[in-house]
Write a protein that holds these residues in place. Structure first.
Motif, PDB file in Angstrom:
ATOM      1  N   ARG A  55       0.826  -1.217   0.000  1.00 39.10           N
ATOM      2  CA  ARG A  55       0.000   0.000   0.000  1.00 39.10           C
ATOM      3  C   ARG A  55       0.856   1.261   0.000  1.00 39.10           C
ATOM      4  O   ARG A  55       0.388   2.319  -0.377  1.00 39.10           O
ATOM      5  CB  ARG A  55      -0.922  -0.013   1.202  1.00 39.10           C
ATOM      6  N   ALA A  56       2.089   1.147   0.447  1.00 42.72           N
ATOM      7  CA  ALA A  56       2.983   2.308   0.458  1.00 42.72           C
ATOM      8  C   ALA A  56       3.661   2.516  -0.889  1.00 42.72           C
ATOM      9  O   ALA A  56       4.183   3.592  -1.152  1.00 42.72           O
ATOM     10  CB  ALA A  56       4.036   2.144   1.546  1.00 42.72           C
ATOM     11  N   LYS A  57       3.638   1.500  -1.747  1.00 36.55           N
ATOM     12  CA  LYS A  57       4.360   1.569  -3.014  1.00 36.55           C
ATOM     13  C   LYS A  57       3.940   2.753  -3.889  1.00 36.55           C
ATOM     14  O   LYS A  57       4.800   3.479  -4.387  1.00 36.55           O
ATOM     15  CB  LYS A  57       4.209   0.260  -3.778  1.00 36.55           C
ATOM     16  N   PRO A  58       2.625   3.034  -4.082  1.00 40.20           N
ATOM     17  CA  PRO A  58       2.278   4.194  -4.916  1.00 40.20           C
ATOM     18  C   PRO A  58       2.776   5.514  -4.334  1.00 40.20           C
ATOM     19  O   PRO A  58       3.221   6.401  -5.070  1.00 40.20           O
ATOM     20  CB  PRO A  58       0.756   4.175  -4.992  1.00 40.20           C
ATOM     21  N   TYR A  59       2.727   5.624  -3.024  1.00 37.53           N
ATOM     22  CA  TYR A  59       3.201   6.853  -2.390  1.00 37.53           C
ATOM     23  C   TYR A  59       4.723   6.986  -2.521  1.00 37.53           C
ATOM     24  O   TYR A  59       5.234   8.094  -2.699  1.00 37.53           O
ATOM     25  CB  TYR A  59       2.787   6.904  -0.920  1.00 37.53           C
ATOM     26  N   ALA A  79      -0.602  10.287   2.091  1.00 39.67           N
ATOM     27  CA  ALA A  79      -0.223   8.992   2.662  1.00 39.67           C
ATOM     28  C   ALA A  79      -0.605   8.911   4.143  1.00 39.67           C
ATOM     29  O   ALA A  79      -1.094   7.875   4.605  1.00 39.67           O
ATOM     30  CB  ALA A  79       1.276   8.752   2.492  1.00 39.67           C
ATOM     31  N   LEU A  80      -0.410  10.009   4.862  1.00 36.99           N
ATOM     32  CA  LEU A  80      -0.767  10.021   6.276  1.00 36.99           C
ATOM     33  C   LEU A  80      -2.275   9.891   6.479  1.00 36.99           C
ATOM     34  O   LEU A  80      -2.732   9.354   7.481  1.00 36.99           O
ATOM     35  CB  LEU A  80      -0.256  11.309   6.937  1.00 36.99           C
ATOM     36  N   ALA A  81      -3.052  10.395   5.539  1.00 38.89           N
ATOM     37  CA  ALA A  81      -4.508  10.346   5.649  1.00 38.89           C
ATOM     38  C   ALA A  81      -5.099   9.036   5.142  1.00 38.89           C
ATOM     39  O   ALA A  81      -6.289   8.795   5.334  1.00 38.89           O
ATOM     40  CB  ALA A  81      -5.115  11.517   4.888  1.00 38.89           C
ATOM     41  N   ASP A  82      -4.294   8.191   4.523  1.00 38.44           N
ATOM     42  CA  ASP A  82      -4.797   6.933   3.981  1.00 38.44           C
ATOM     43  C   ASP A  82      -5.100   5.968   5.130  1.00 38.44           C
ATOM     44  O   ASP A  82      -4.200   5.564   5.865  1.00 38.44           O
ATOM     45  CB  ASP A  82      -3.749   6.320   3.043  1.00 38.44           C
ATOM     46  N   PRO A  83      -6.372   5.568   5.309  1.00 42.00           N
ATOM     47  CA  PRO A  83      -6.701   4.694   6.439  1.00 42.00           C
ATOM     48  C   PRO A  83      -6.192   3.258   6.276  1.00 42.00           C
ATOM     49  O   PRO A  83      -6.154   2.507   7.243  1.00 42.00           O
ATOM     50  CB  PRO A  83      -8.234   4.720   6.478  1.00 42.00           C
ATOM     51  N   ALA A  84      -5.798   2.869   5.081  1.00 46.34           N
ATOM     52  CA  ALA A  84      -5.317   1.508   4.851  1.00 46.34           C
ATOM     53  C   ALA A  84      -3.803   1.374   4.989  1.00 46.34           C
ATOM     54  O   ALA A  84      -3.277   0.273   4.928  1.00 46.34           O
ATOM     55  CB  ALA A  84      -5.739   1.039   3.463  1.00 46.34           C
ATOM     56  N   LEU A  85      -3.102   2.485   5.165  1.00 45.95           N
ATOM     57  CA  LEU A  85      -1.638   2.465   5.260  1.00 45.95           C
ATOM     58  C   LEU A  85      -1.225   2.487   6.727  1.00 45.95           C
ATOM     59  O   LEU A  85      -1.661   3.351   7.486  1.00 45.95           O
ATOM     60  CB  LEU A  85      -1.050   3.670   4.515  1.00 45.95           C
TER      61      LEU A  85
END
Length: 142
Positions: A55-59, A79-85
């Motif tokens: 999930r971090a790969k696109p960021y 990225a910080l706001a992504d609830p799945a990361l």
């Protein structure tokens, strides 16, 4: 000595006096040698690095292509706001150029999410970190 023991071949284990029988022969030891098993091959280890969170790969890709500190800070805020990361330490090396700039709060918040706790967030002076959004309302179905 029983009759079975007399009919079984006997090993002499280095006895100083000949004729002293110490152990009966073991059937596996007196049989022909077993051929070696084929060598098993395993795939080589990829690397010593821990696996990257997919999930971090696109960021990571977007942050590596960011052309300005403002664009980098915007990507990291997403990225910080992504609830799945959940793993943010992978993003830290790319965010390091923000340290000491007007966007240092983004870098500090990323470090907070990677290594610190909510208590550290509450104990820090205002402006140290980005403002966190309020928690979502509880699910009424539970």
């Amino acid at each position: 000595i029983t009759s079975l023991a007399r009919s079984t071949p006997i090993f002499f284990l280095g006895s100083p006096r000949p004729g002293i029988h110490l152990l009966p022969a073991h059937p596996l030891l007196s049989s022909p040698p077993i051929p070696f098993l084929p060598t098993l091959s395993f795939p080589p280890l990829a690397s010593a690095e821990p696996p990257m969170d997919s999930r971090a790969k696109p960021y990571l890709e977007m942050a590596s292509r960011a052309e300005s500190p403002a664009a980098l800070a915007a990507i990291l805020a997403r990225a910080l706001a992504d609830p799945a990361l959940f793993h943010f330490a992978e993003l830290l090396p790319l965010a390091q150029p923000l340290e000491g700039t007007e966007r240092a709060a983004t870098y500090a918040t990323l470090r907070l999410f990677a290594f610190n706790t909510l208590r550290d967030y509450h104990d820090a002076p205002p402006g140290t970190y980005l403002d966190l959004p309020p928690p979502p309302p509880p699910n009424p179905r539970h």
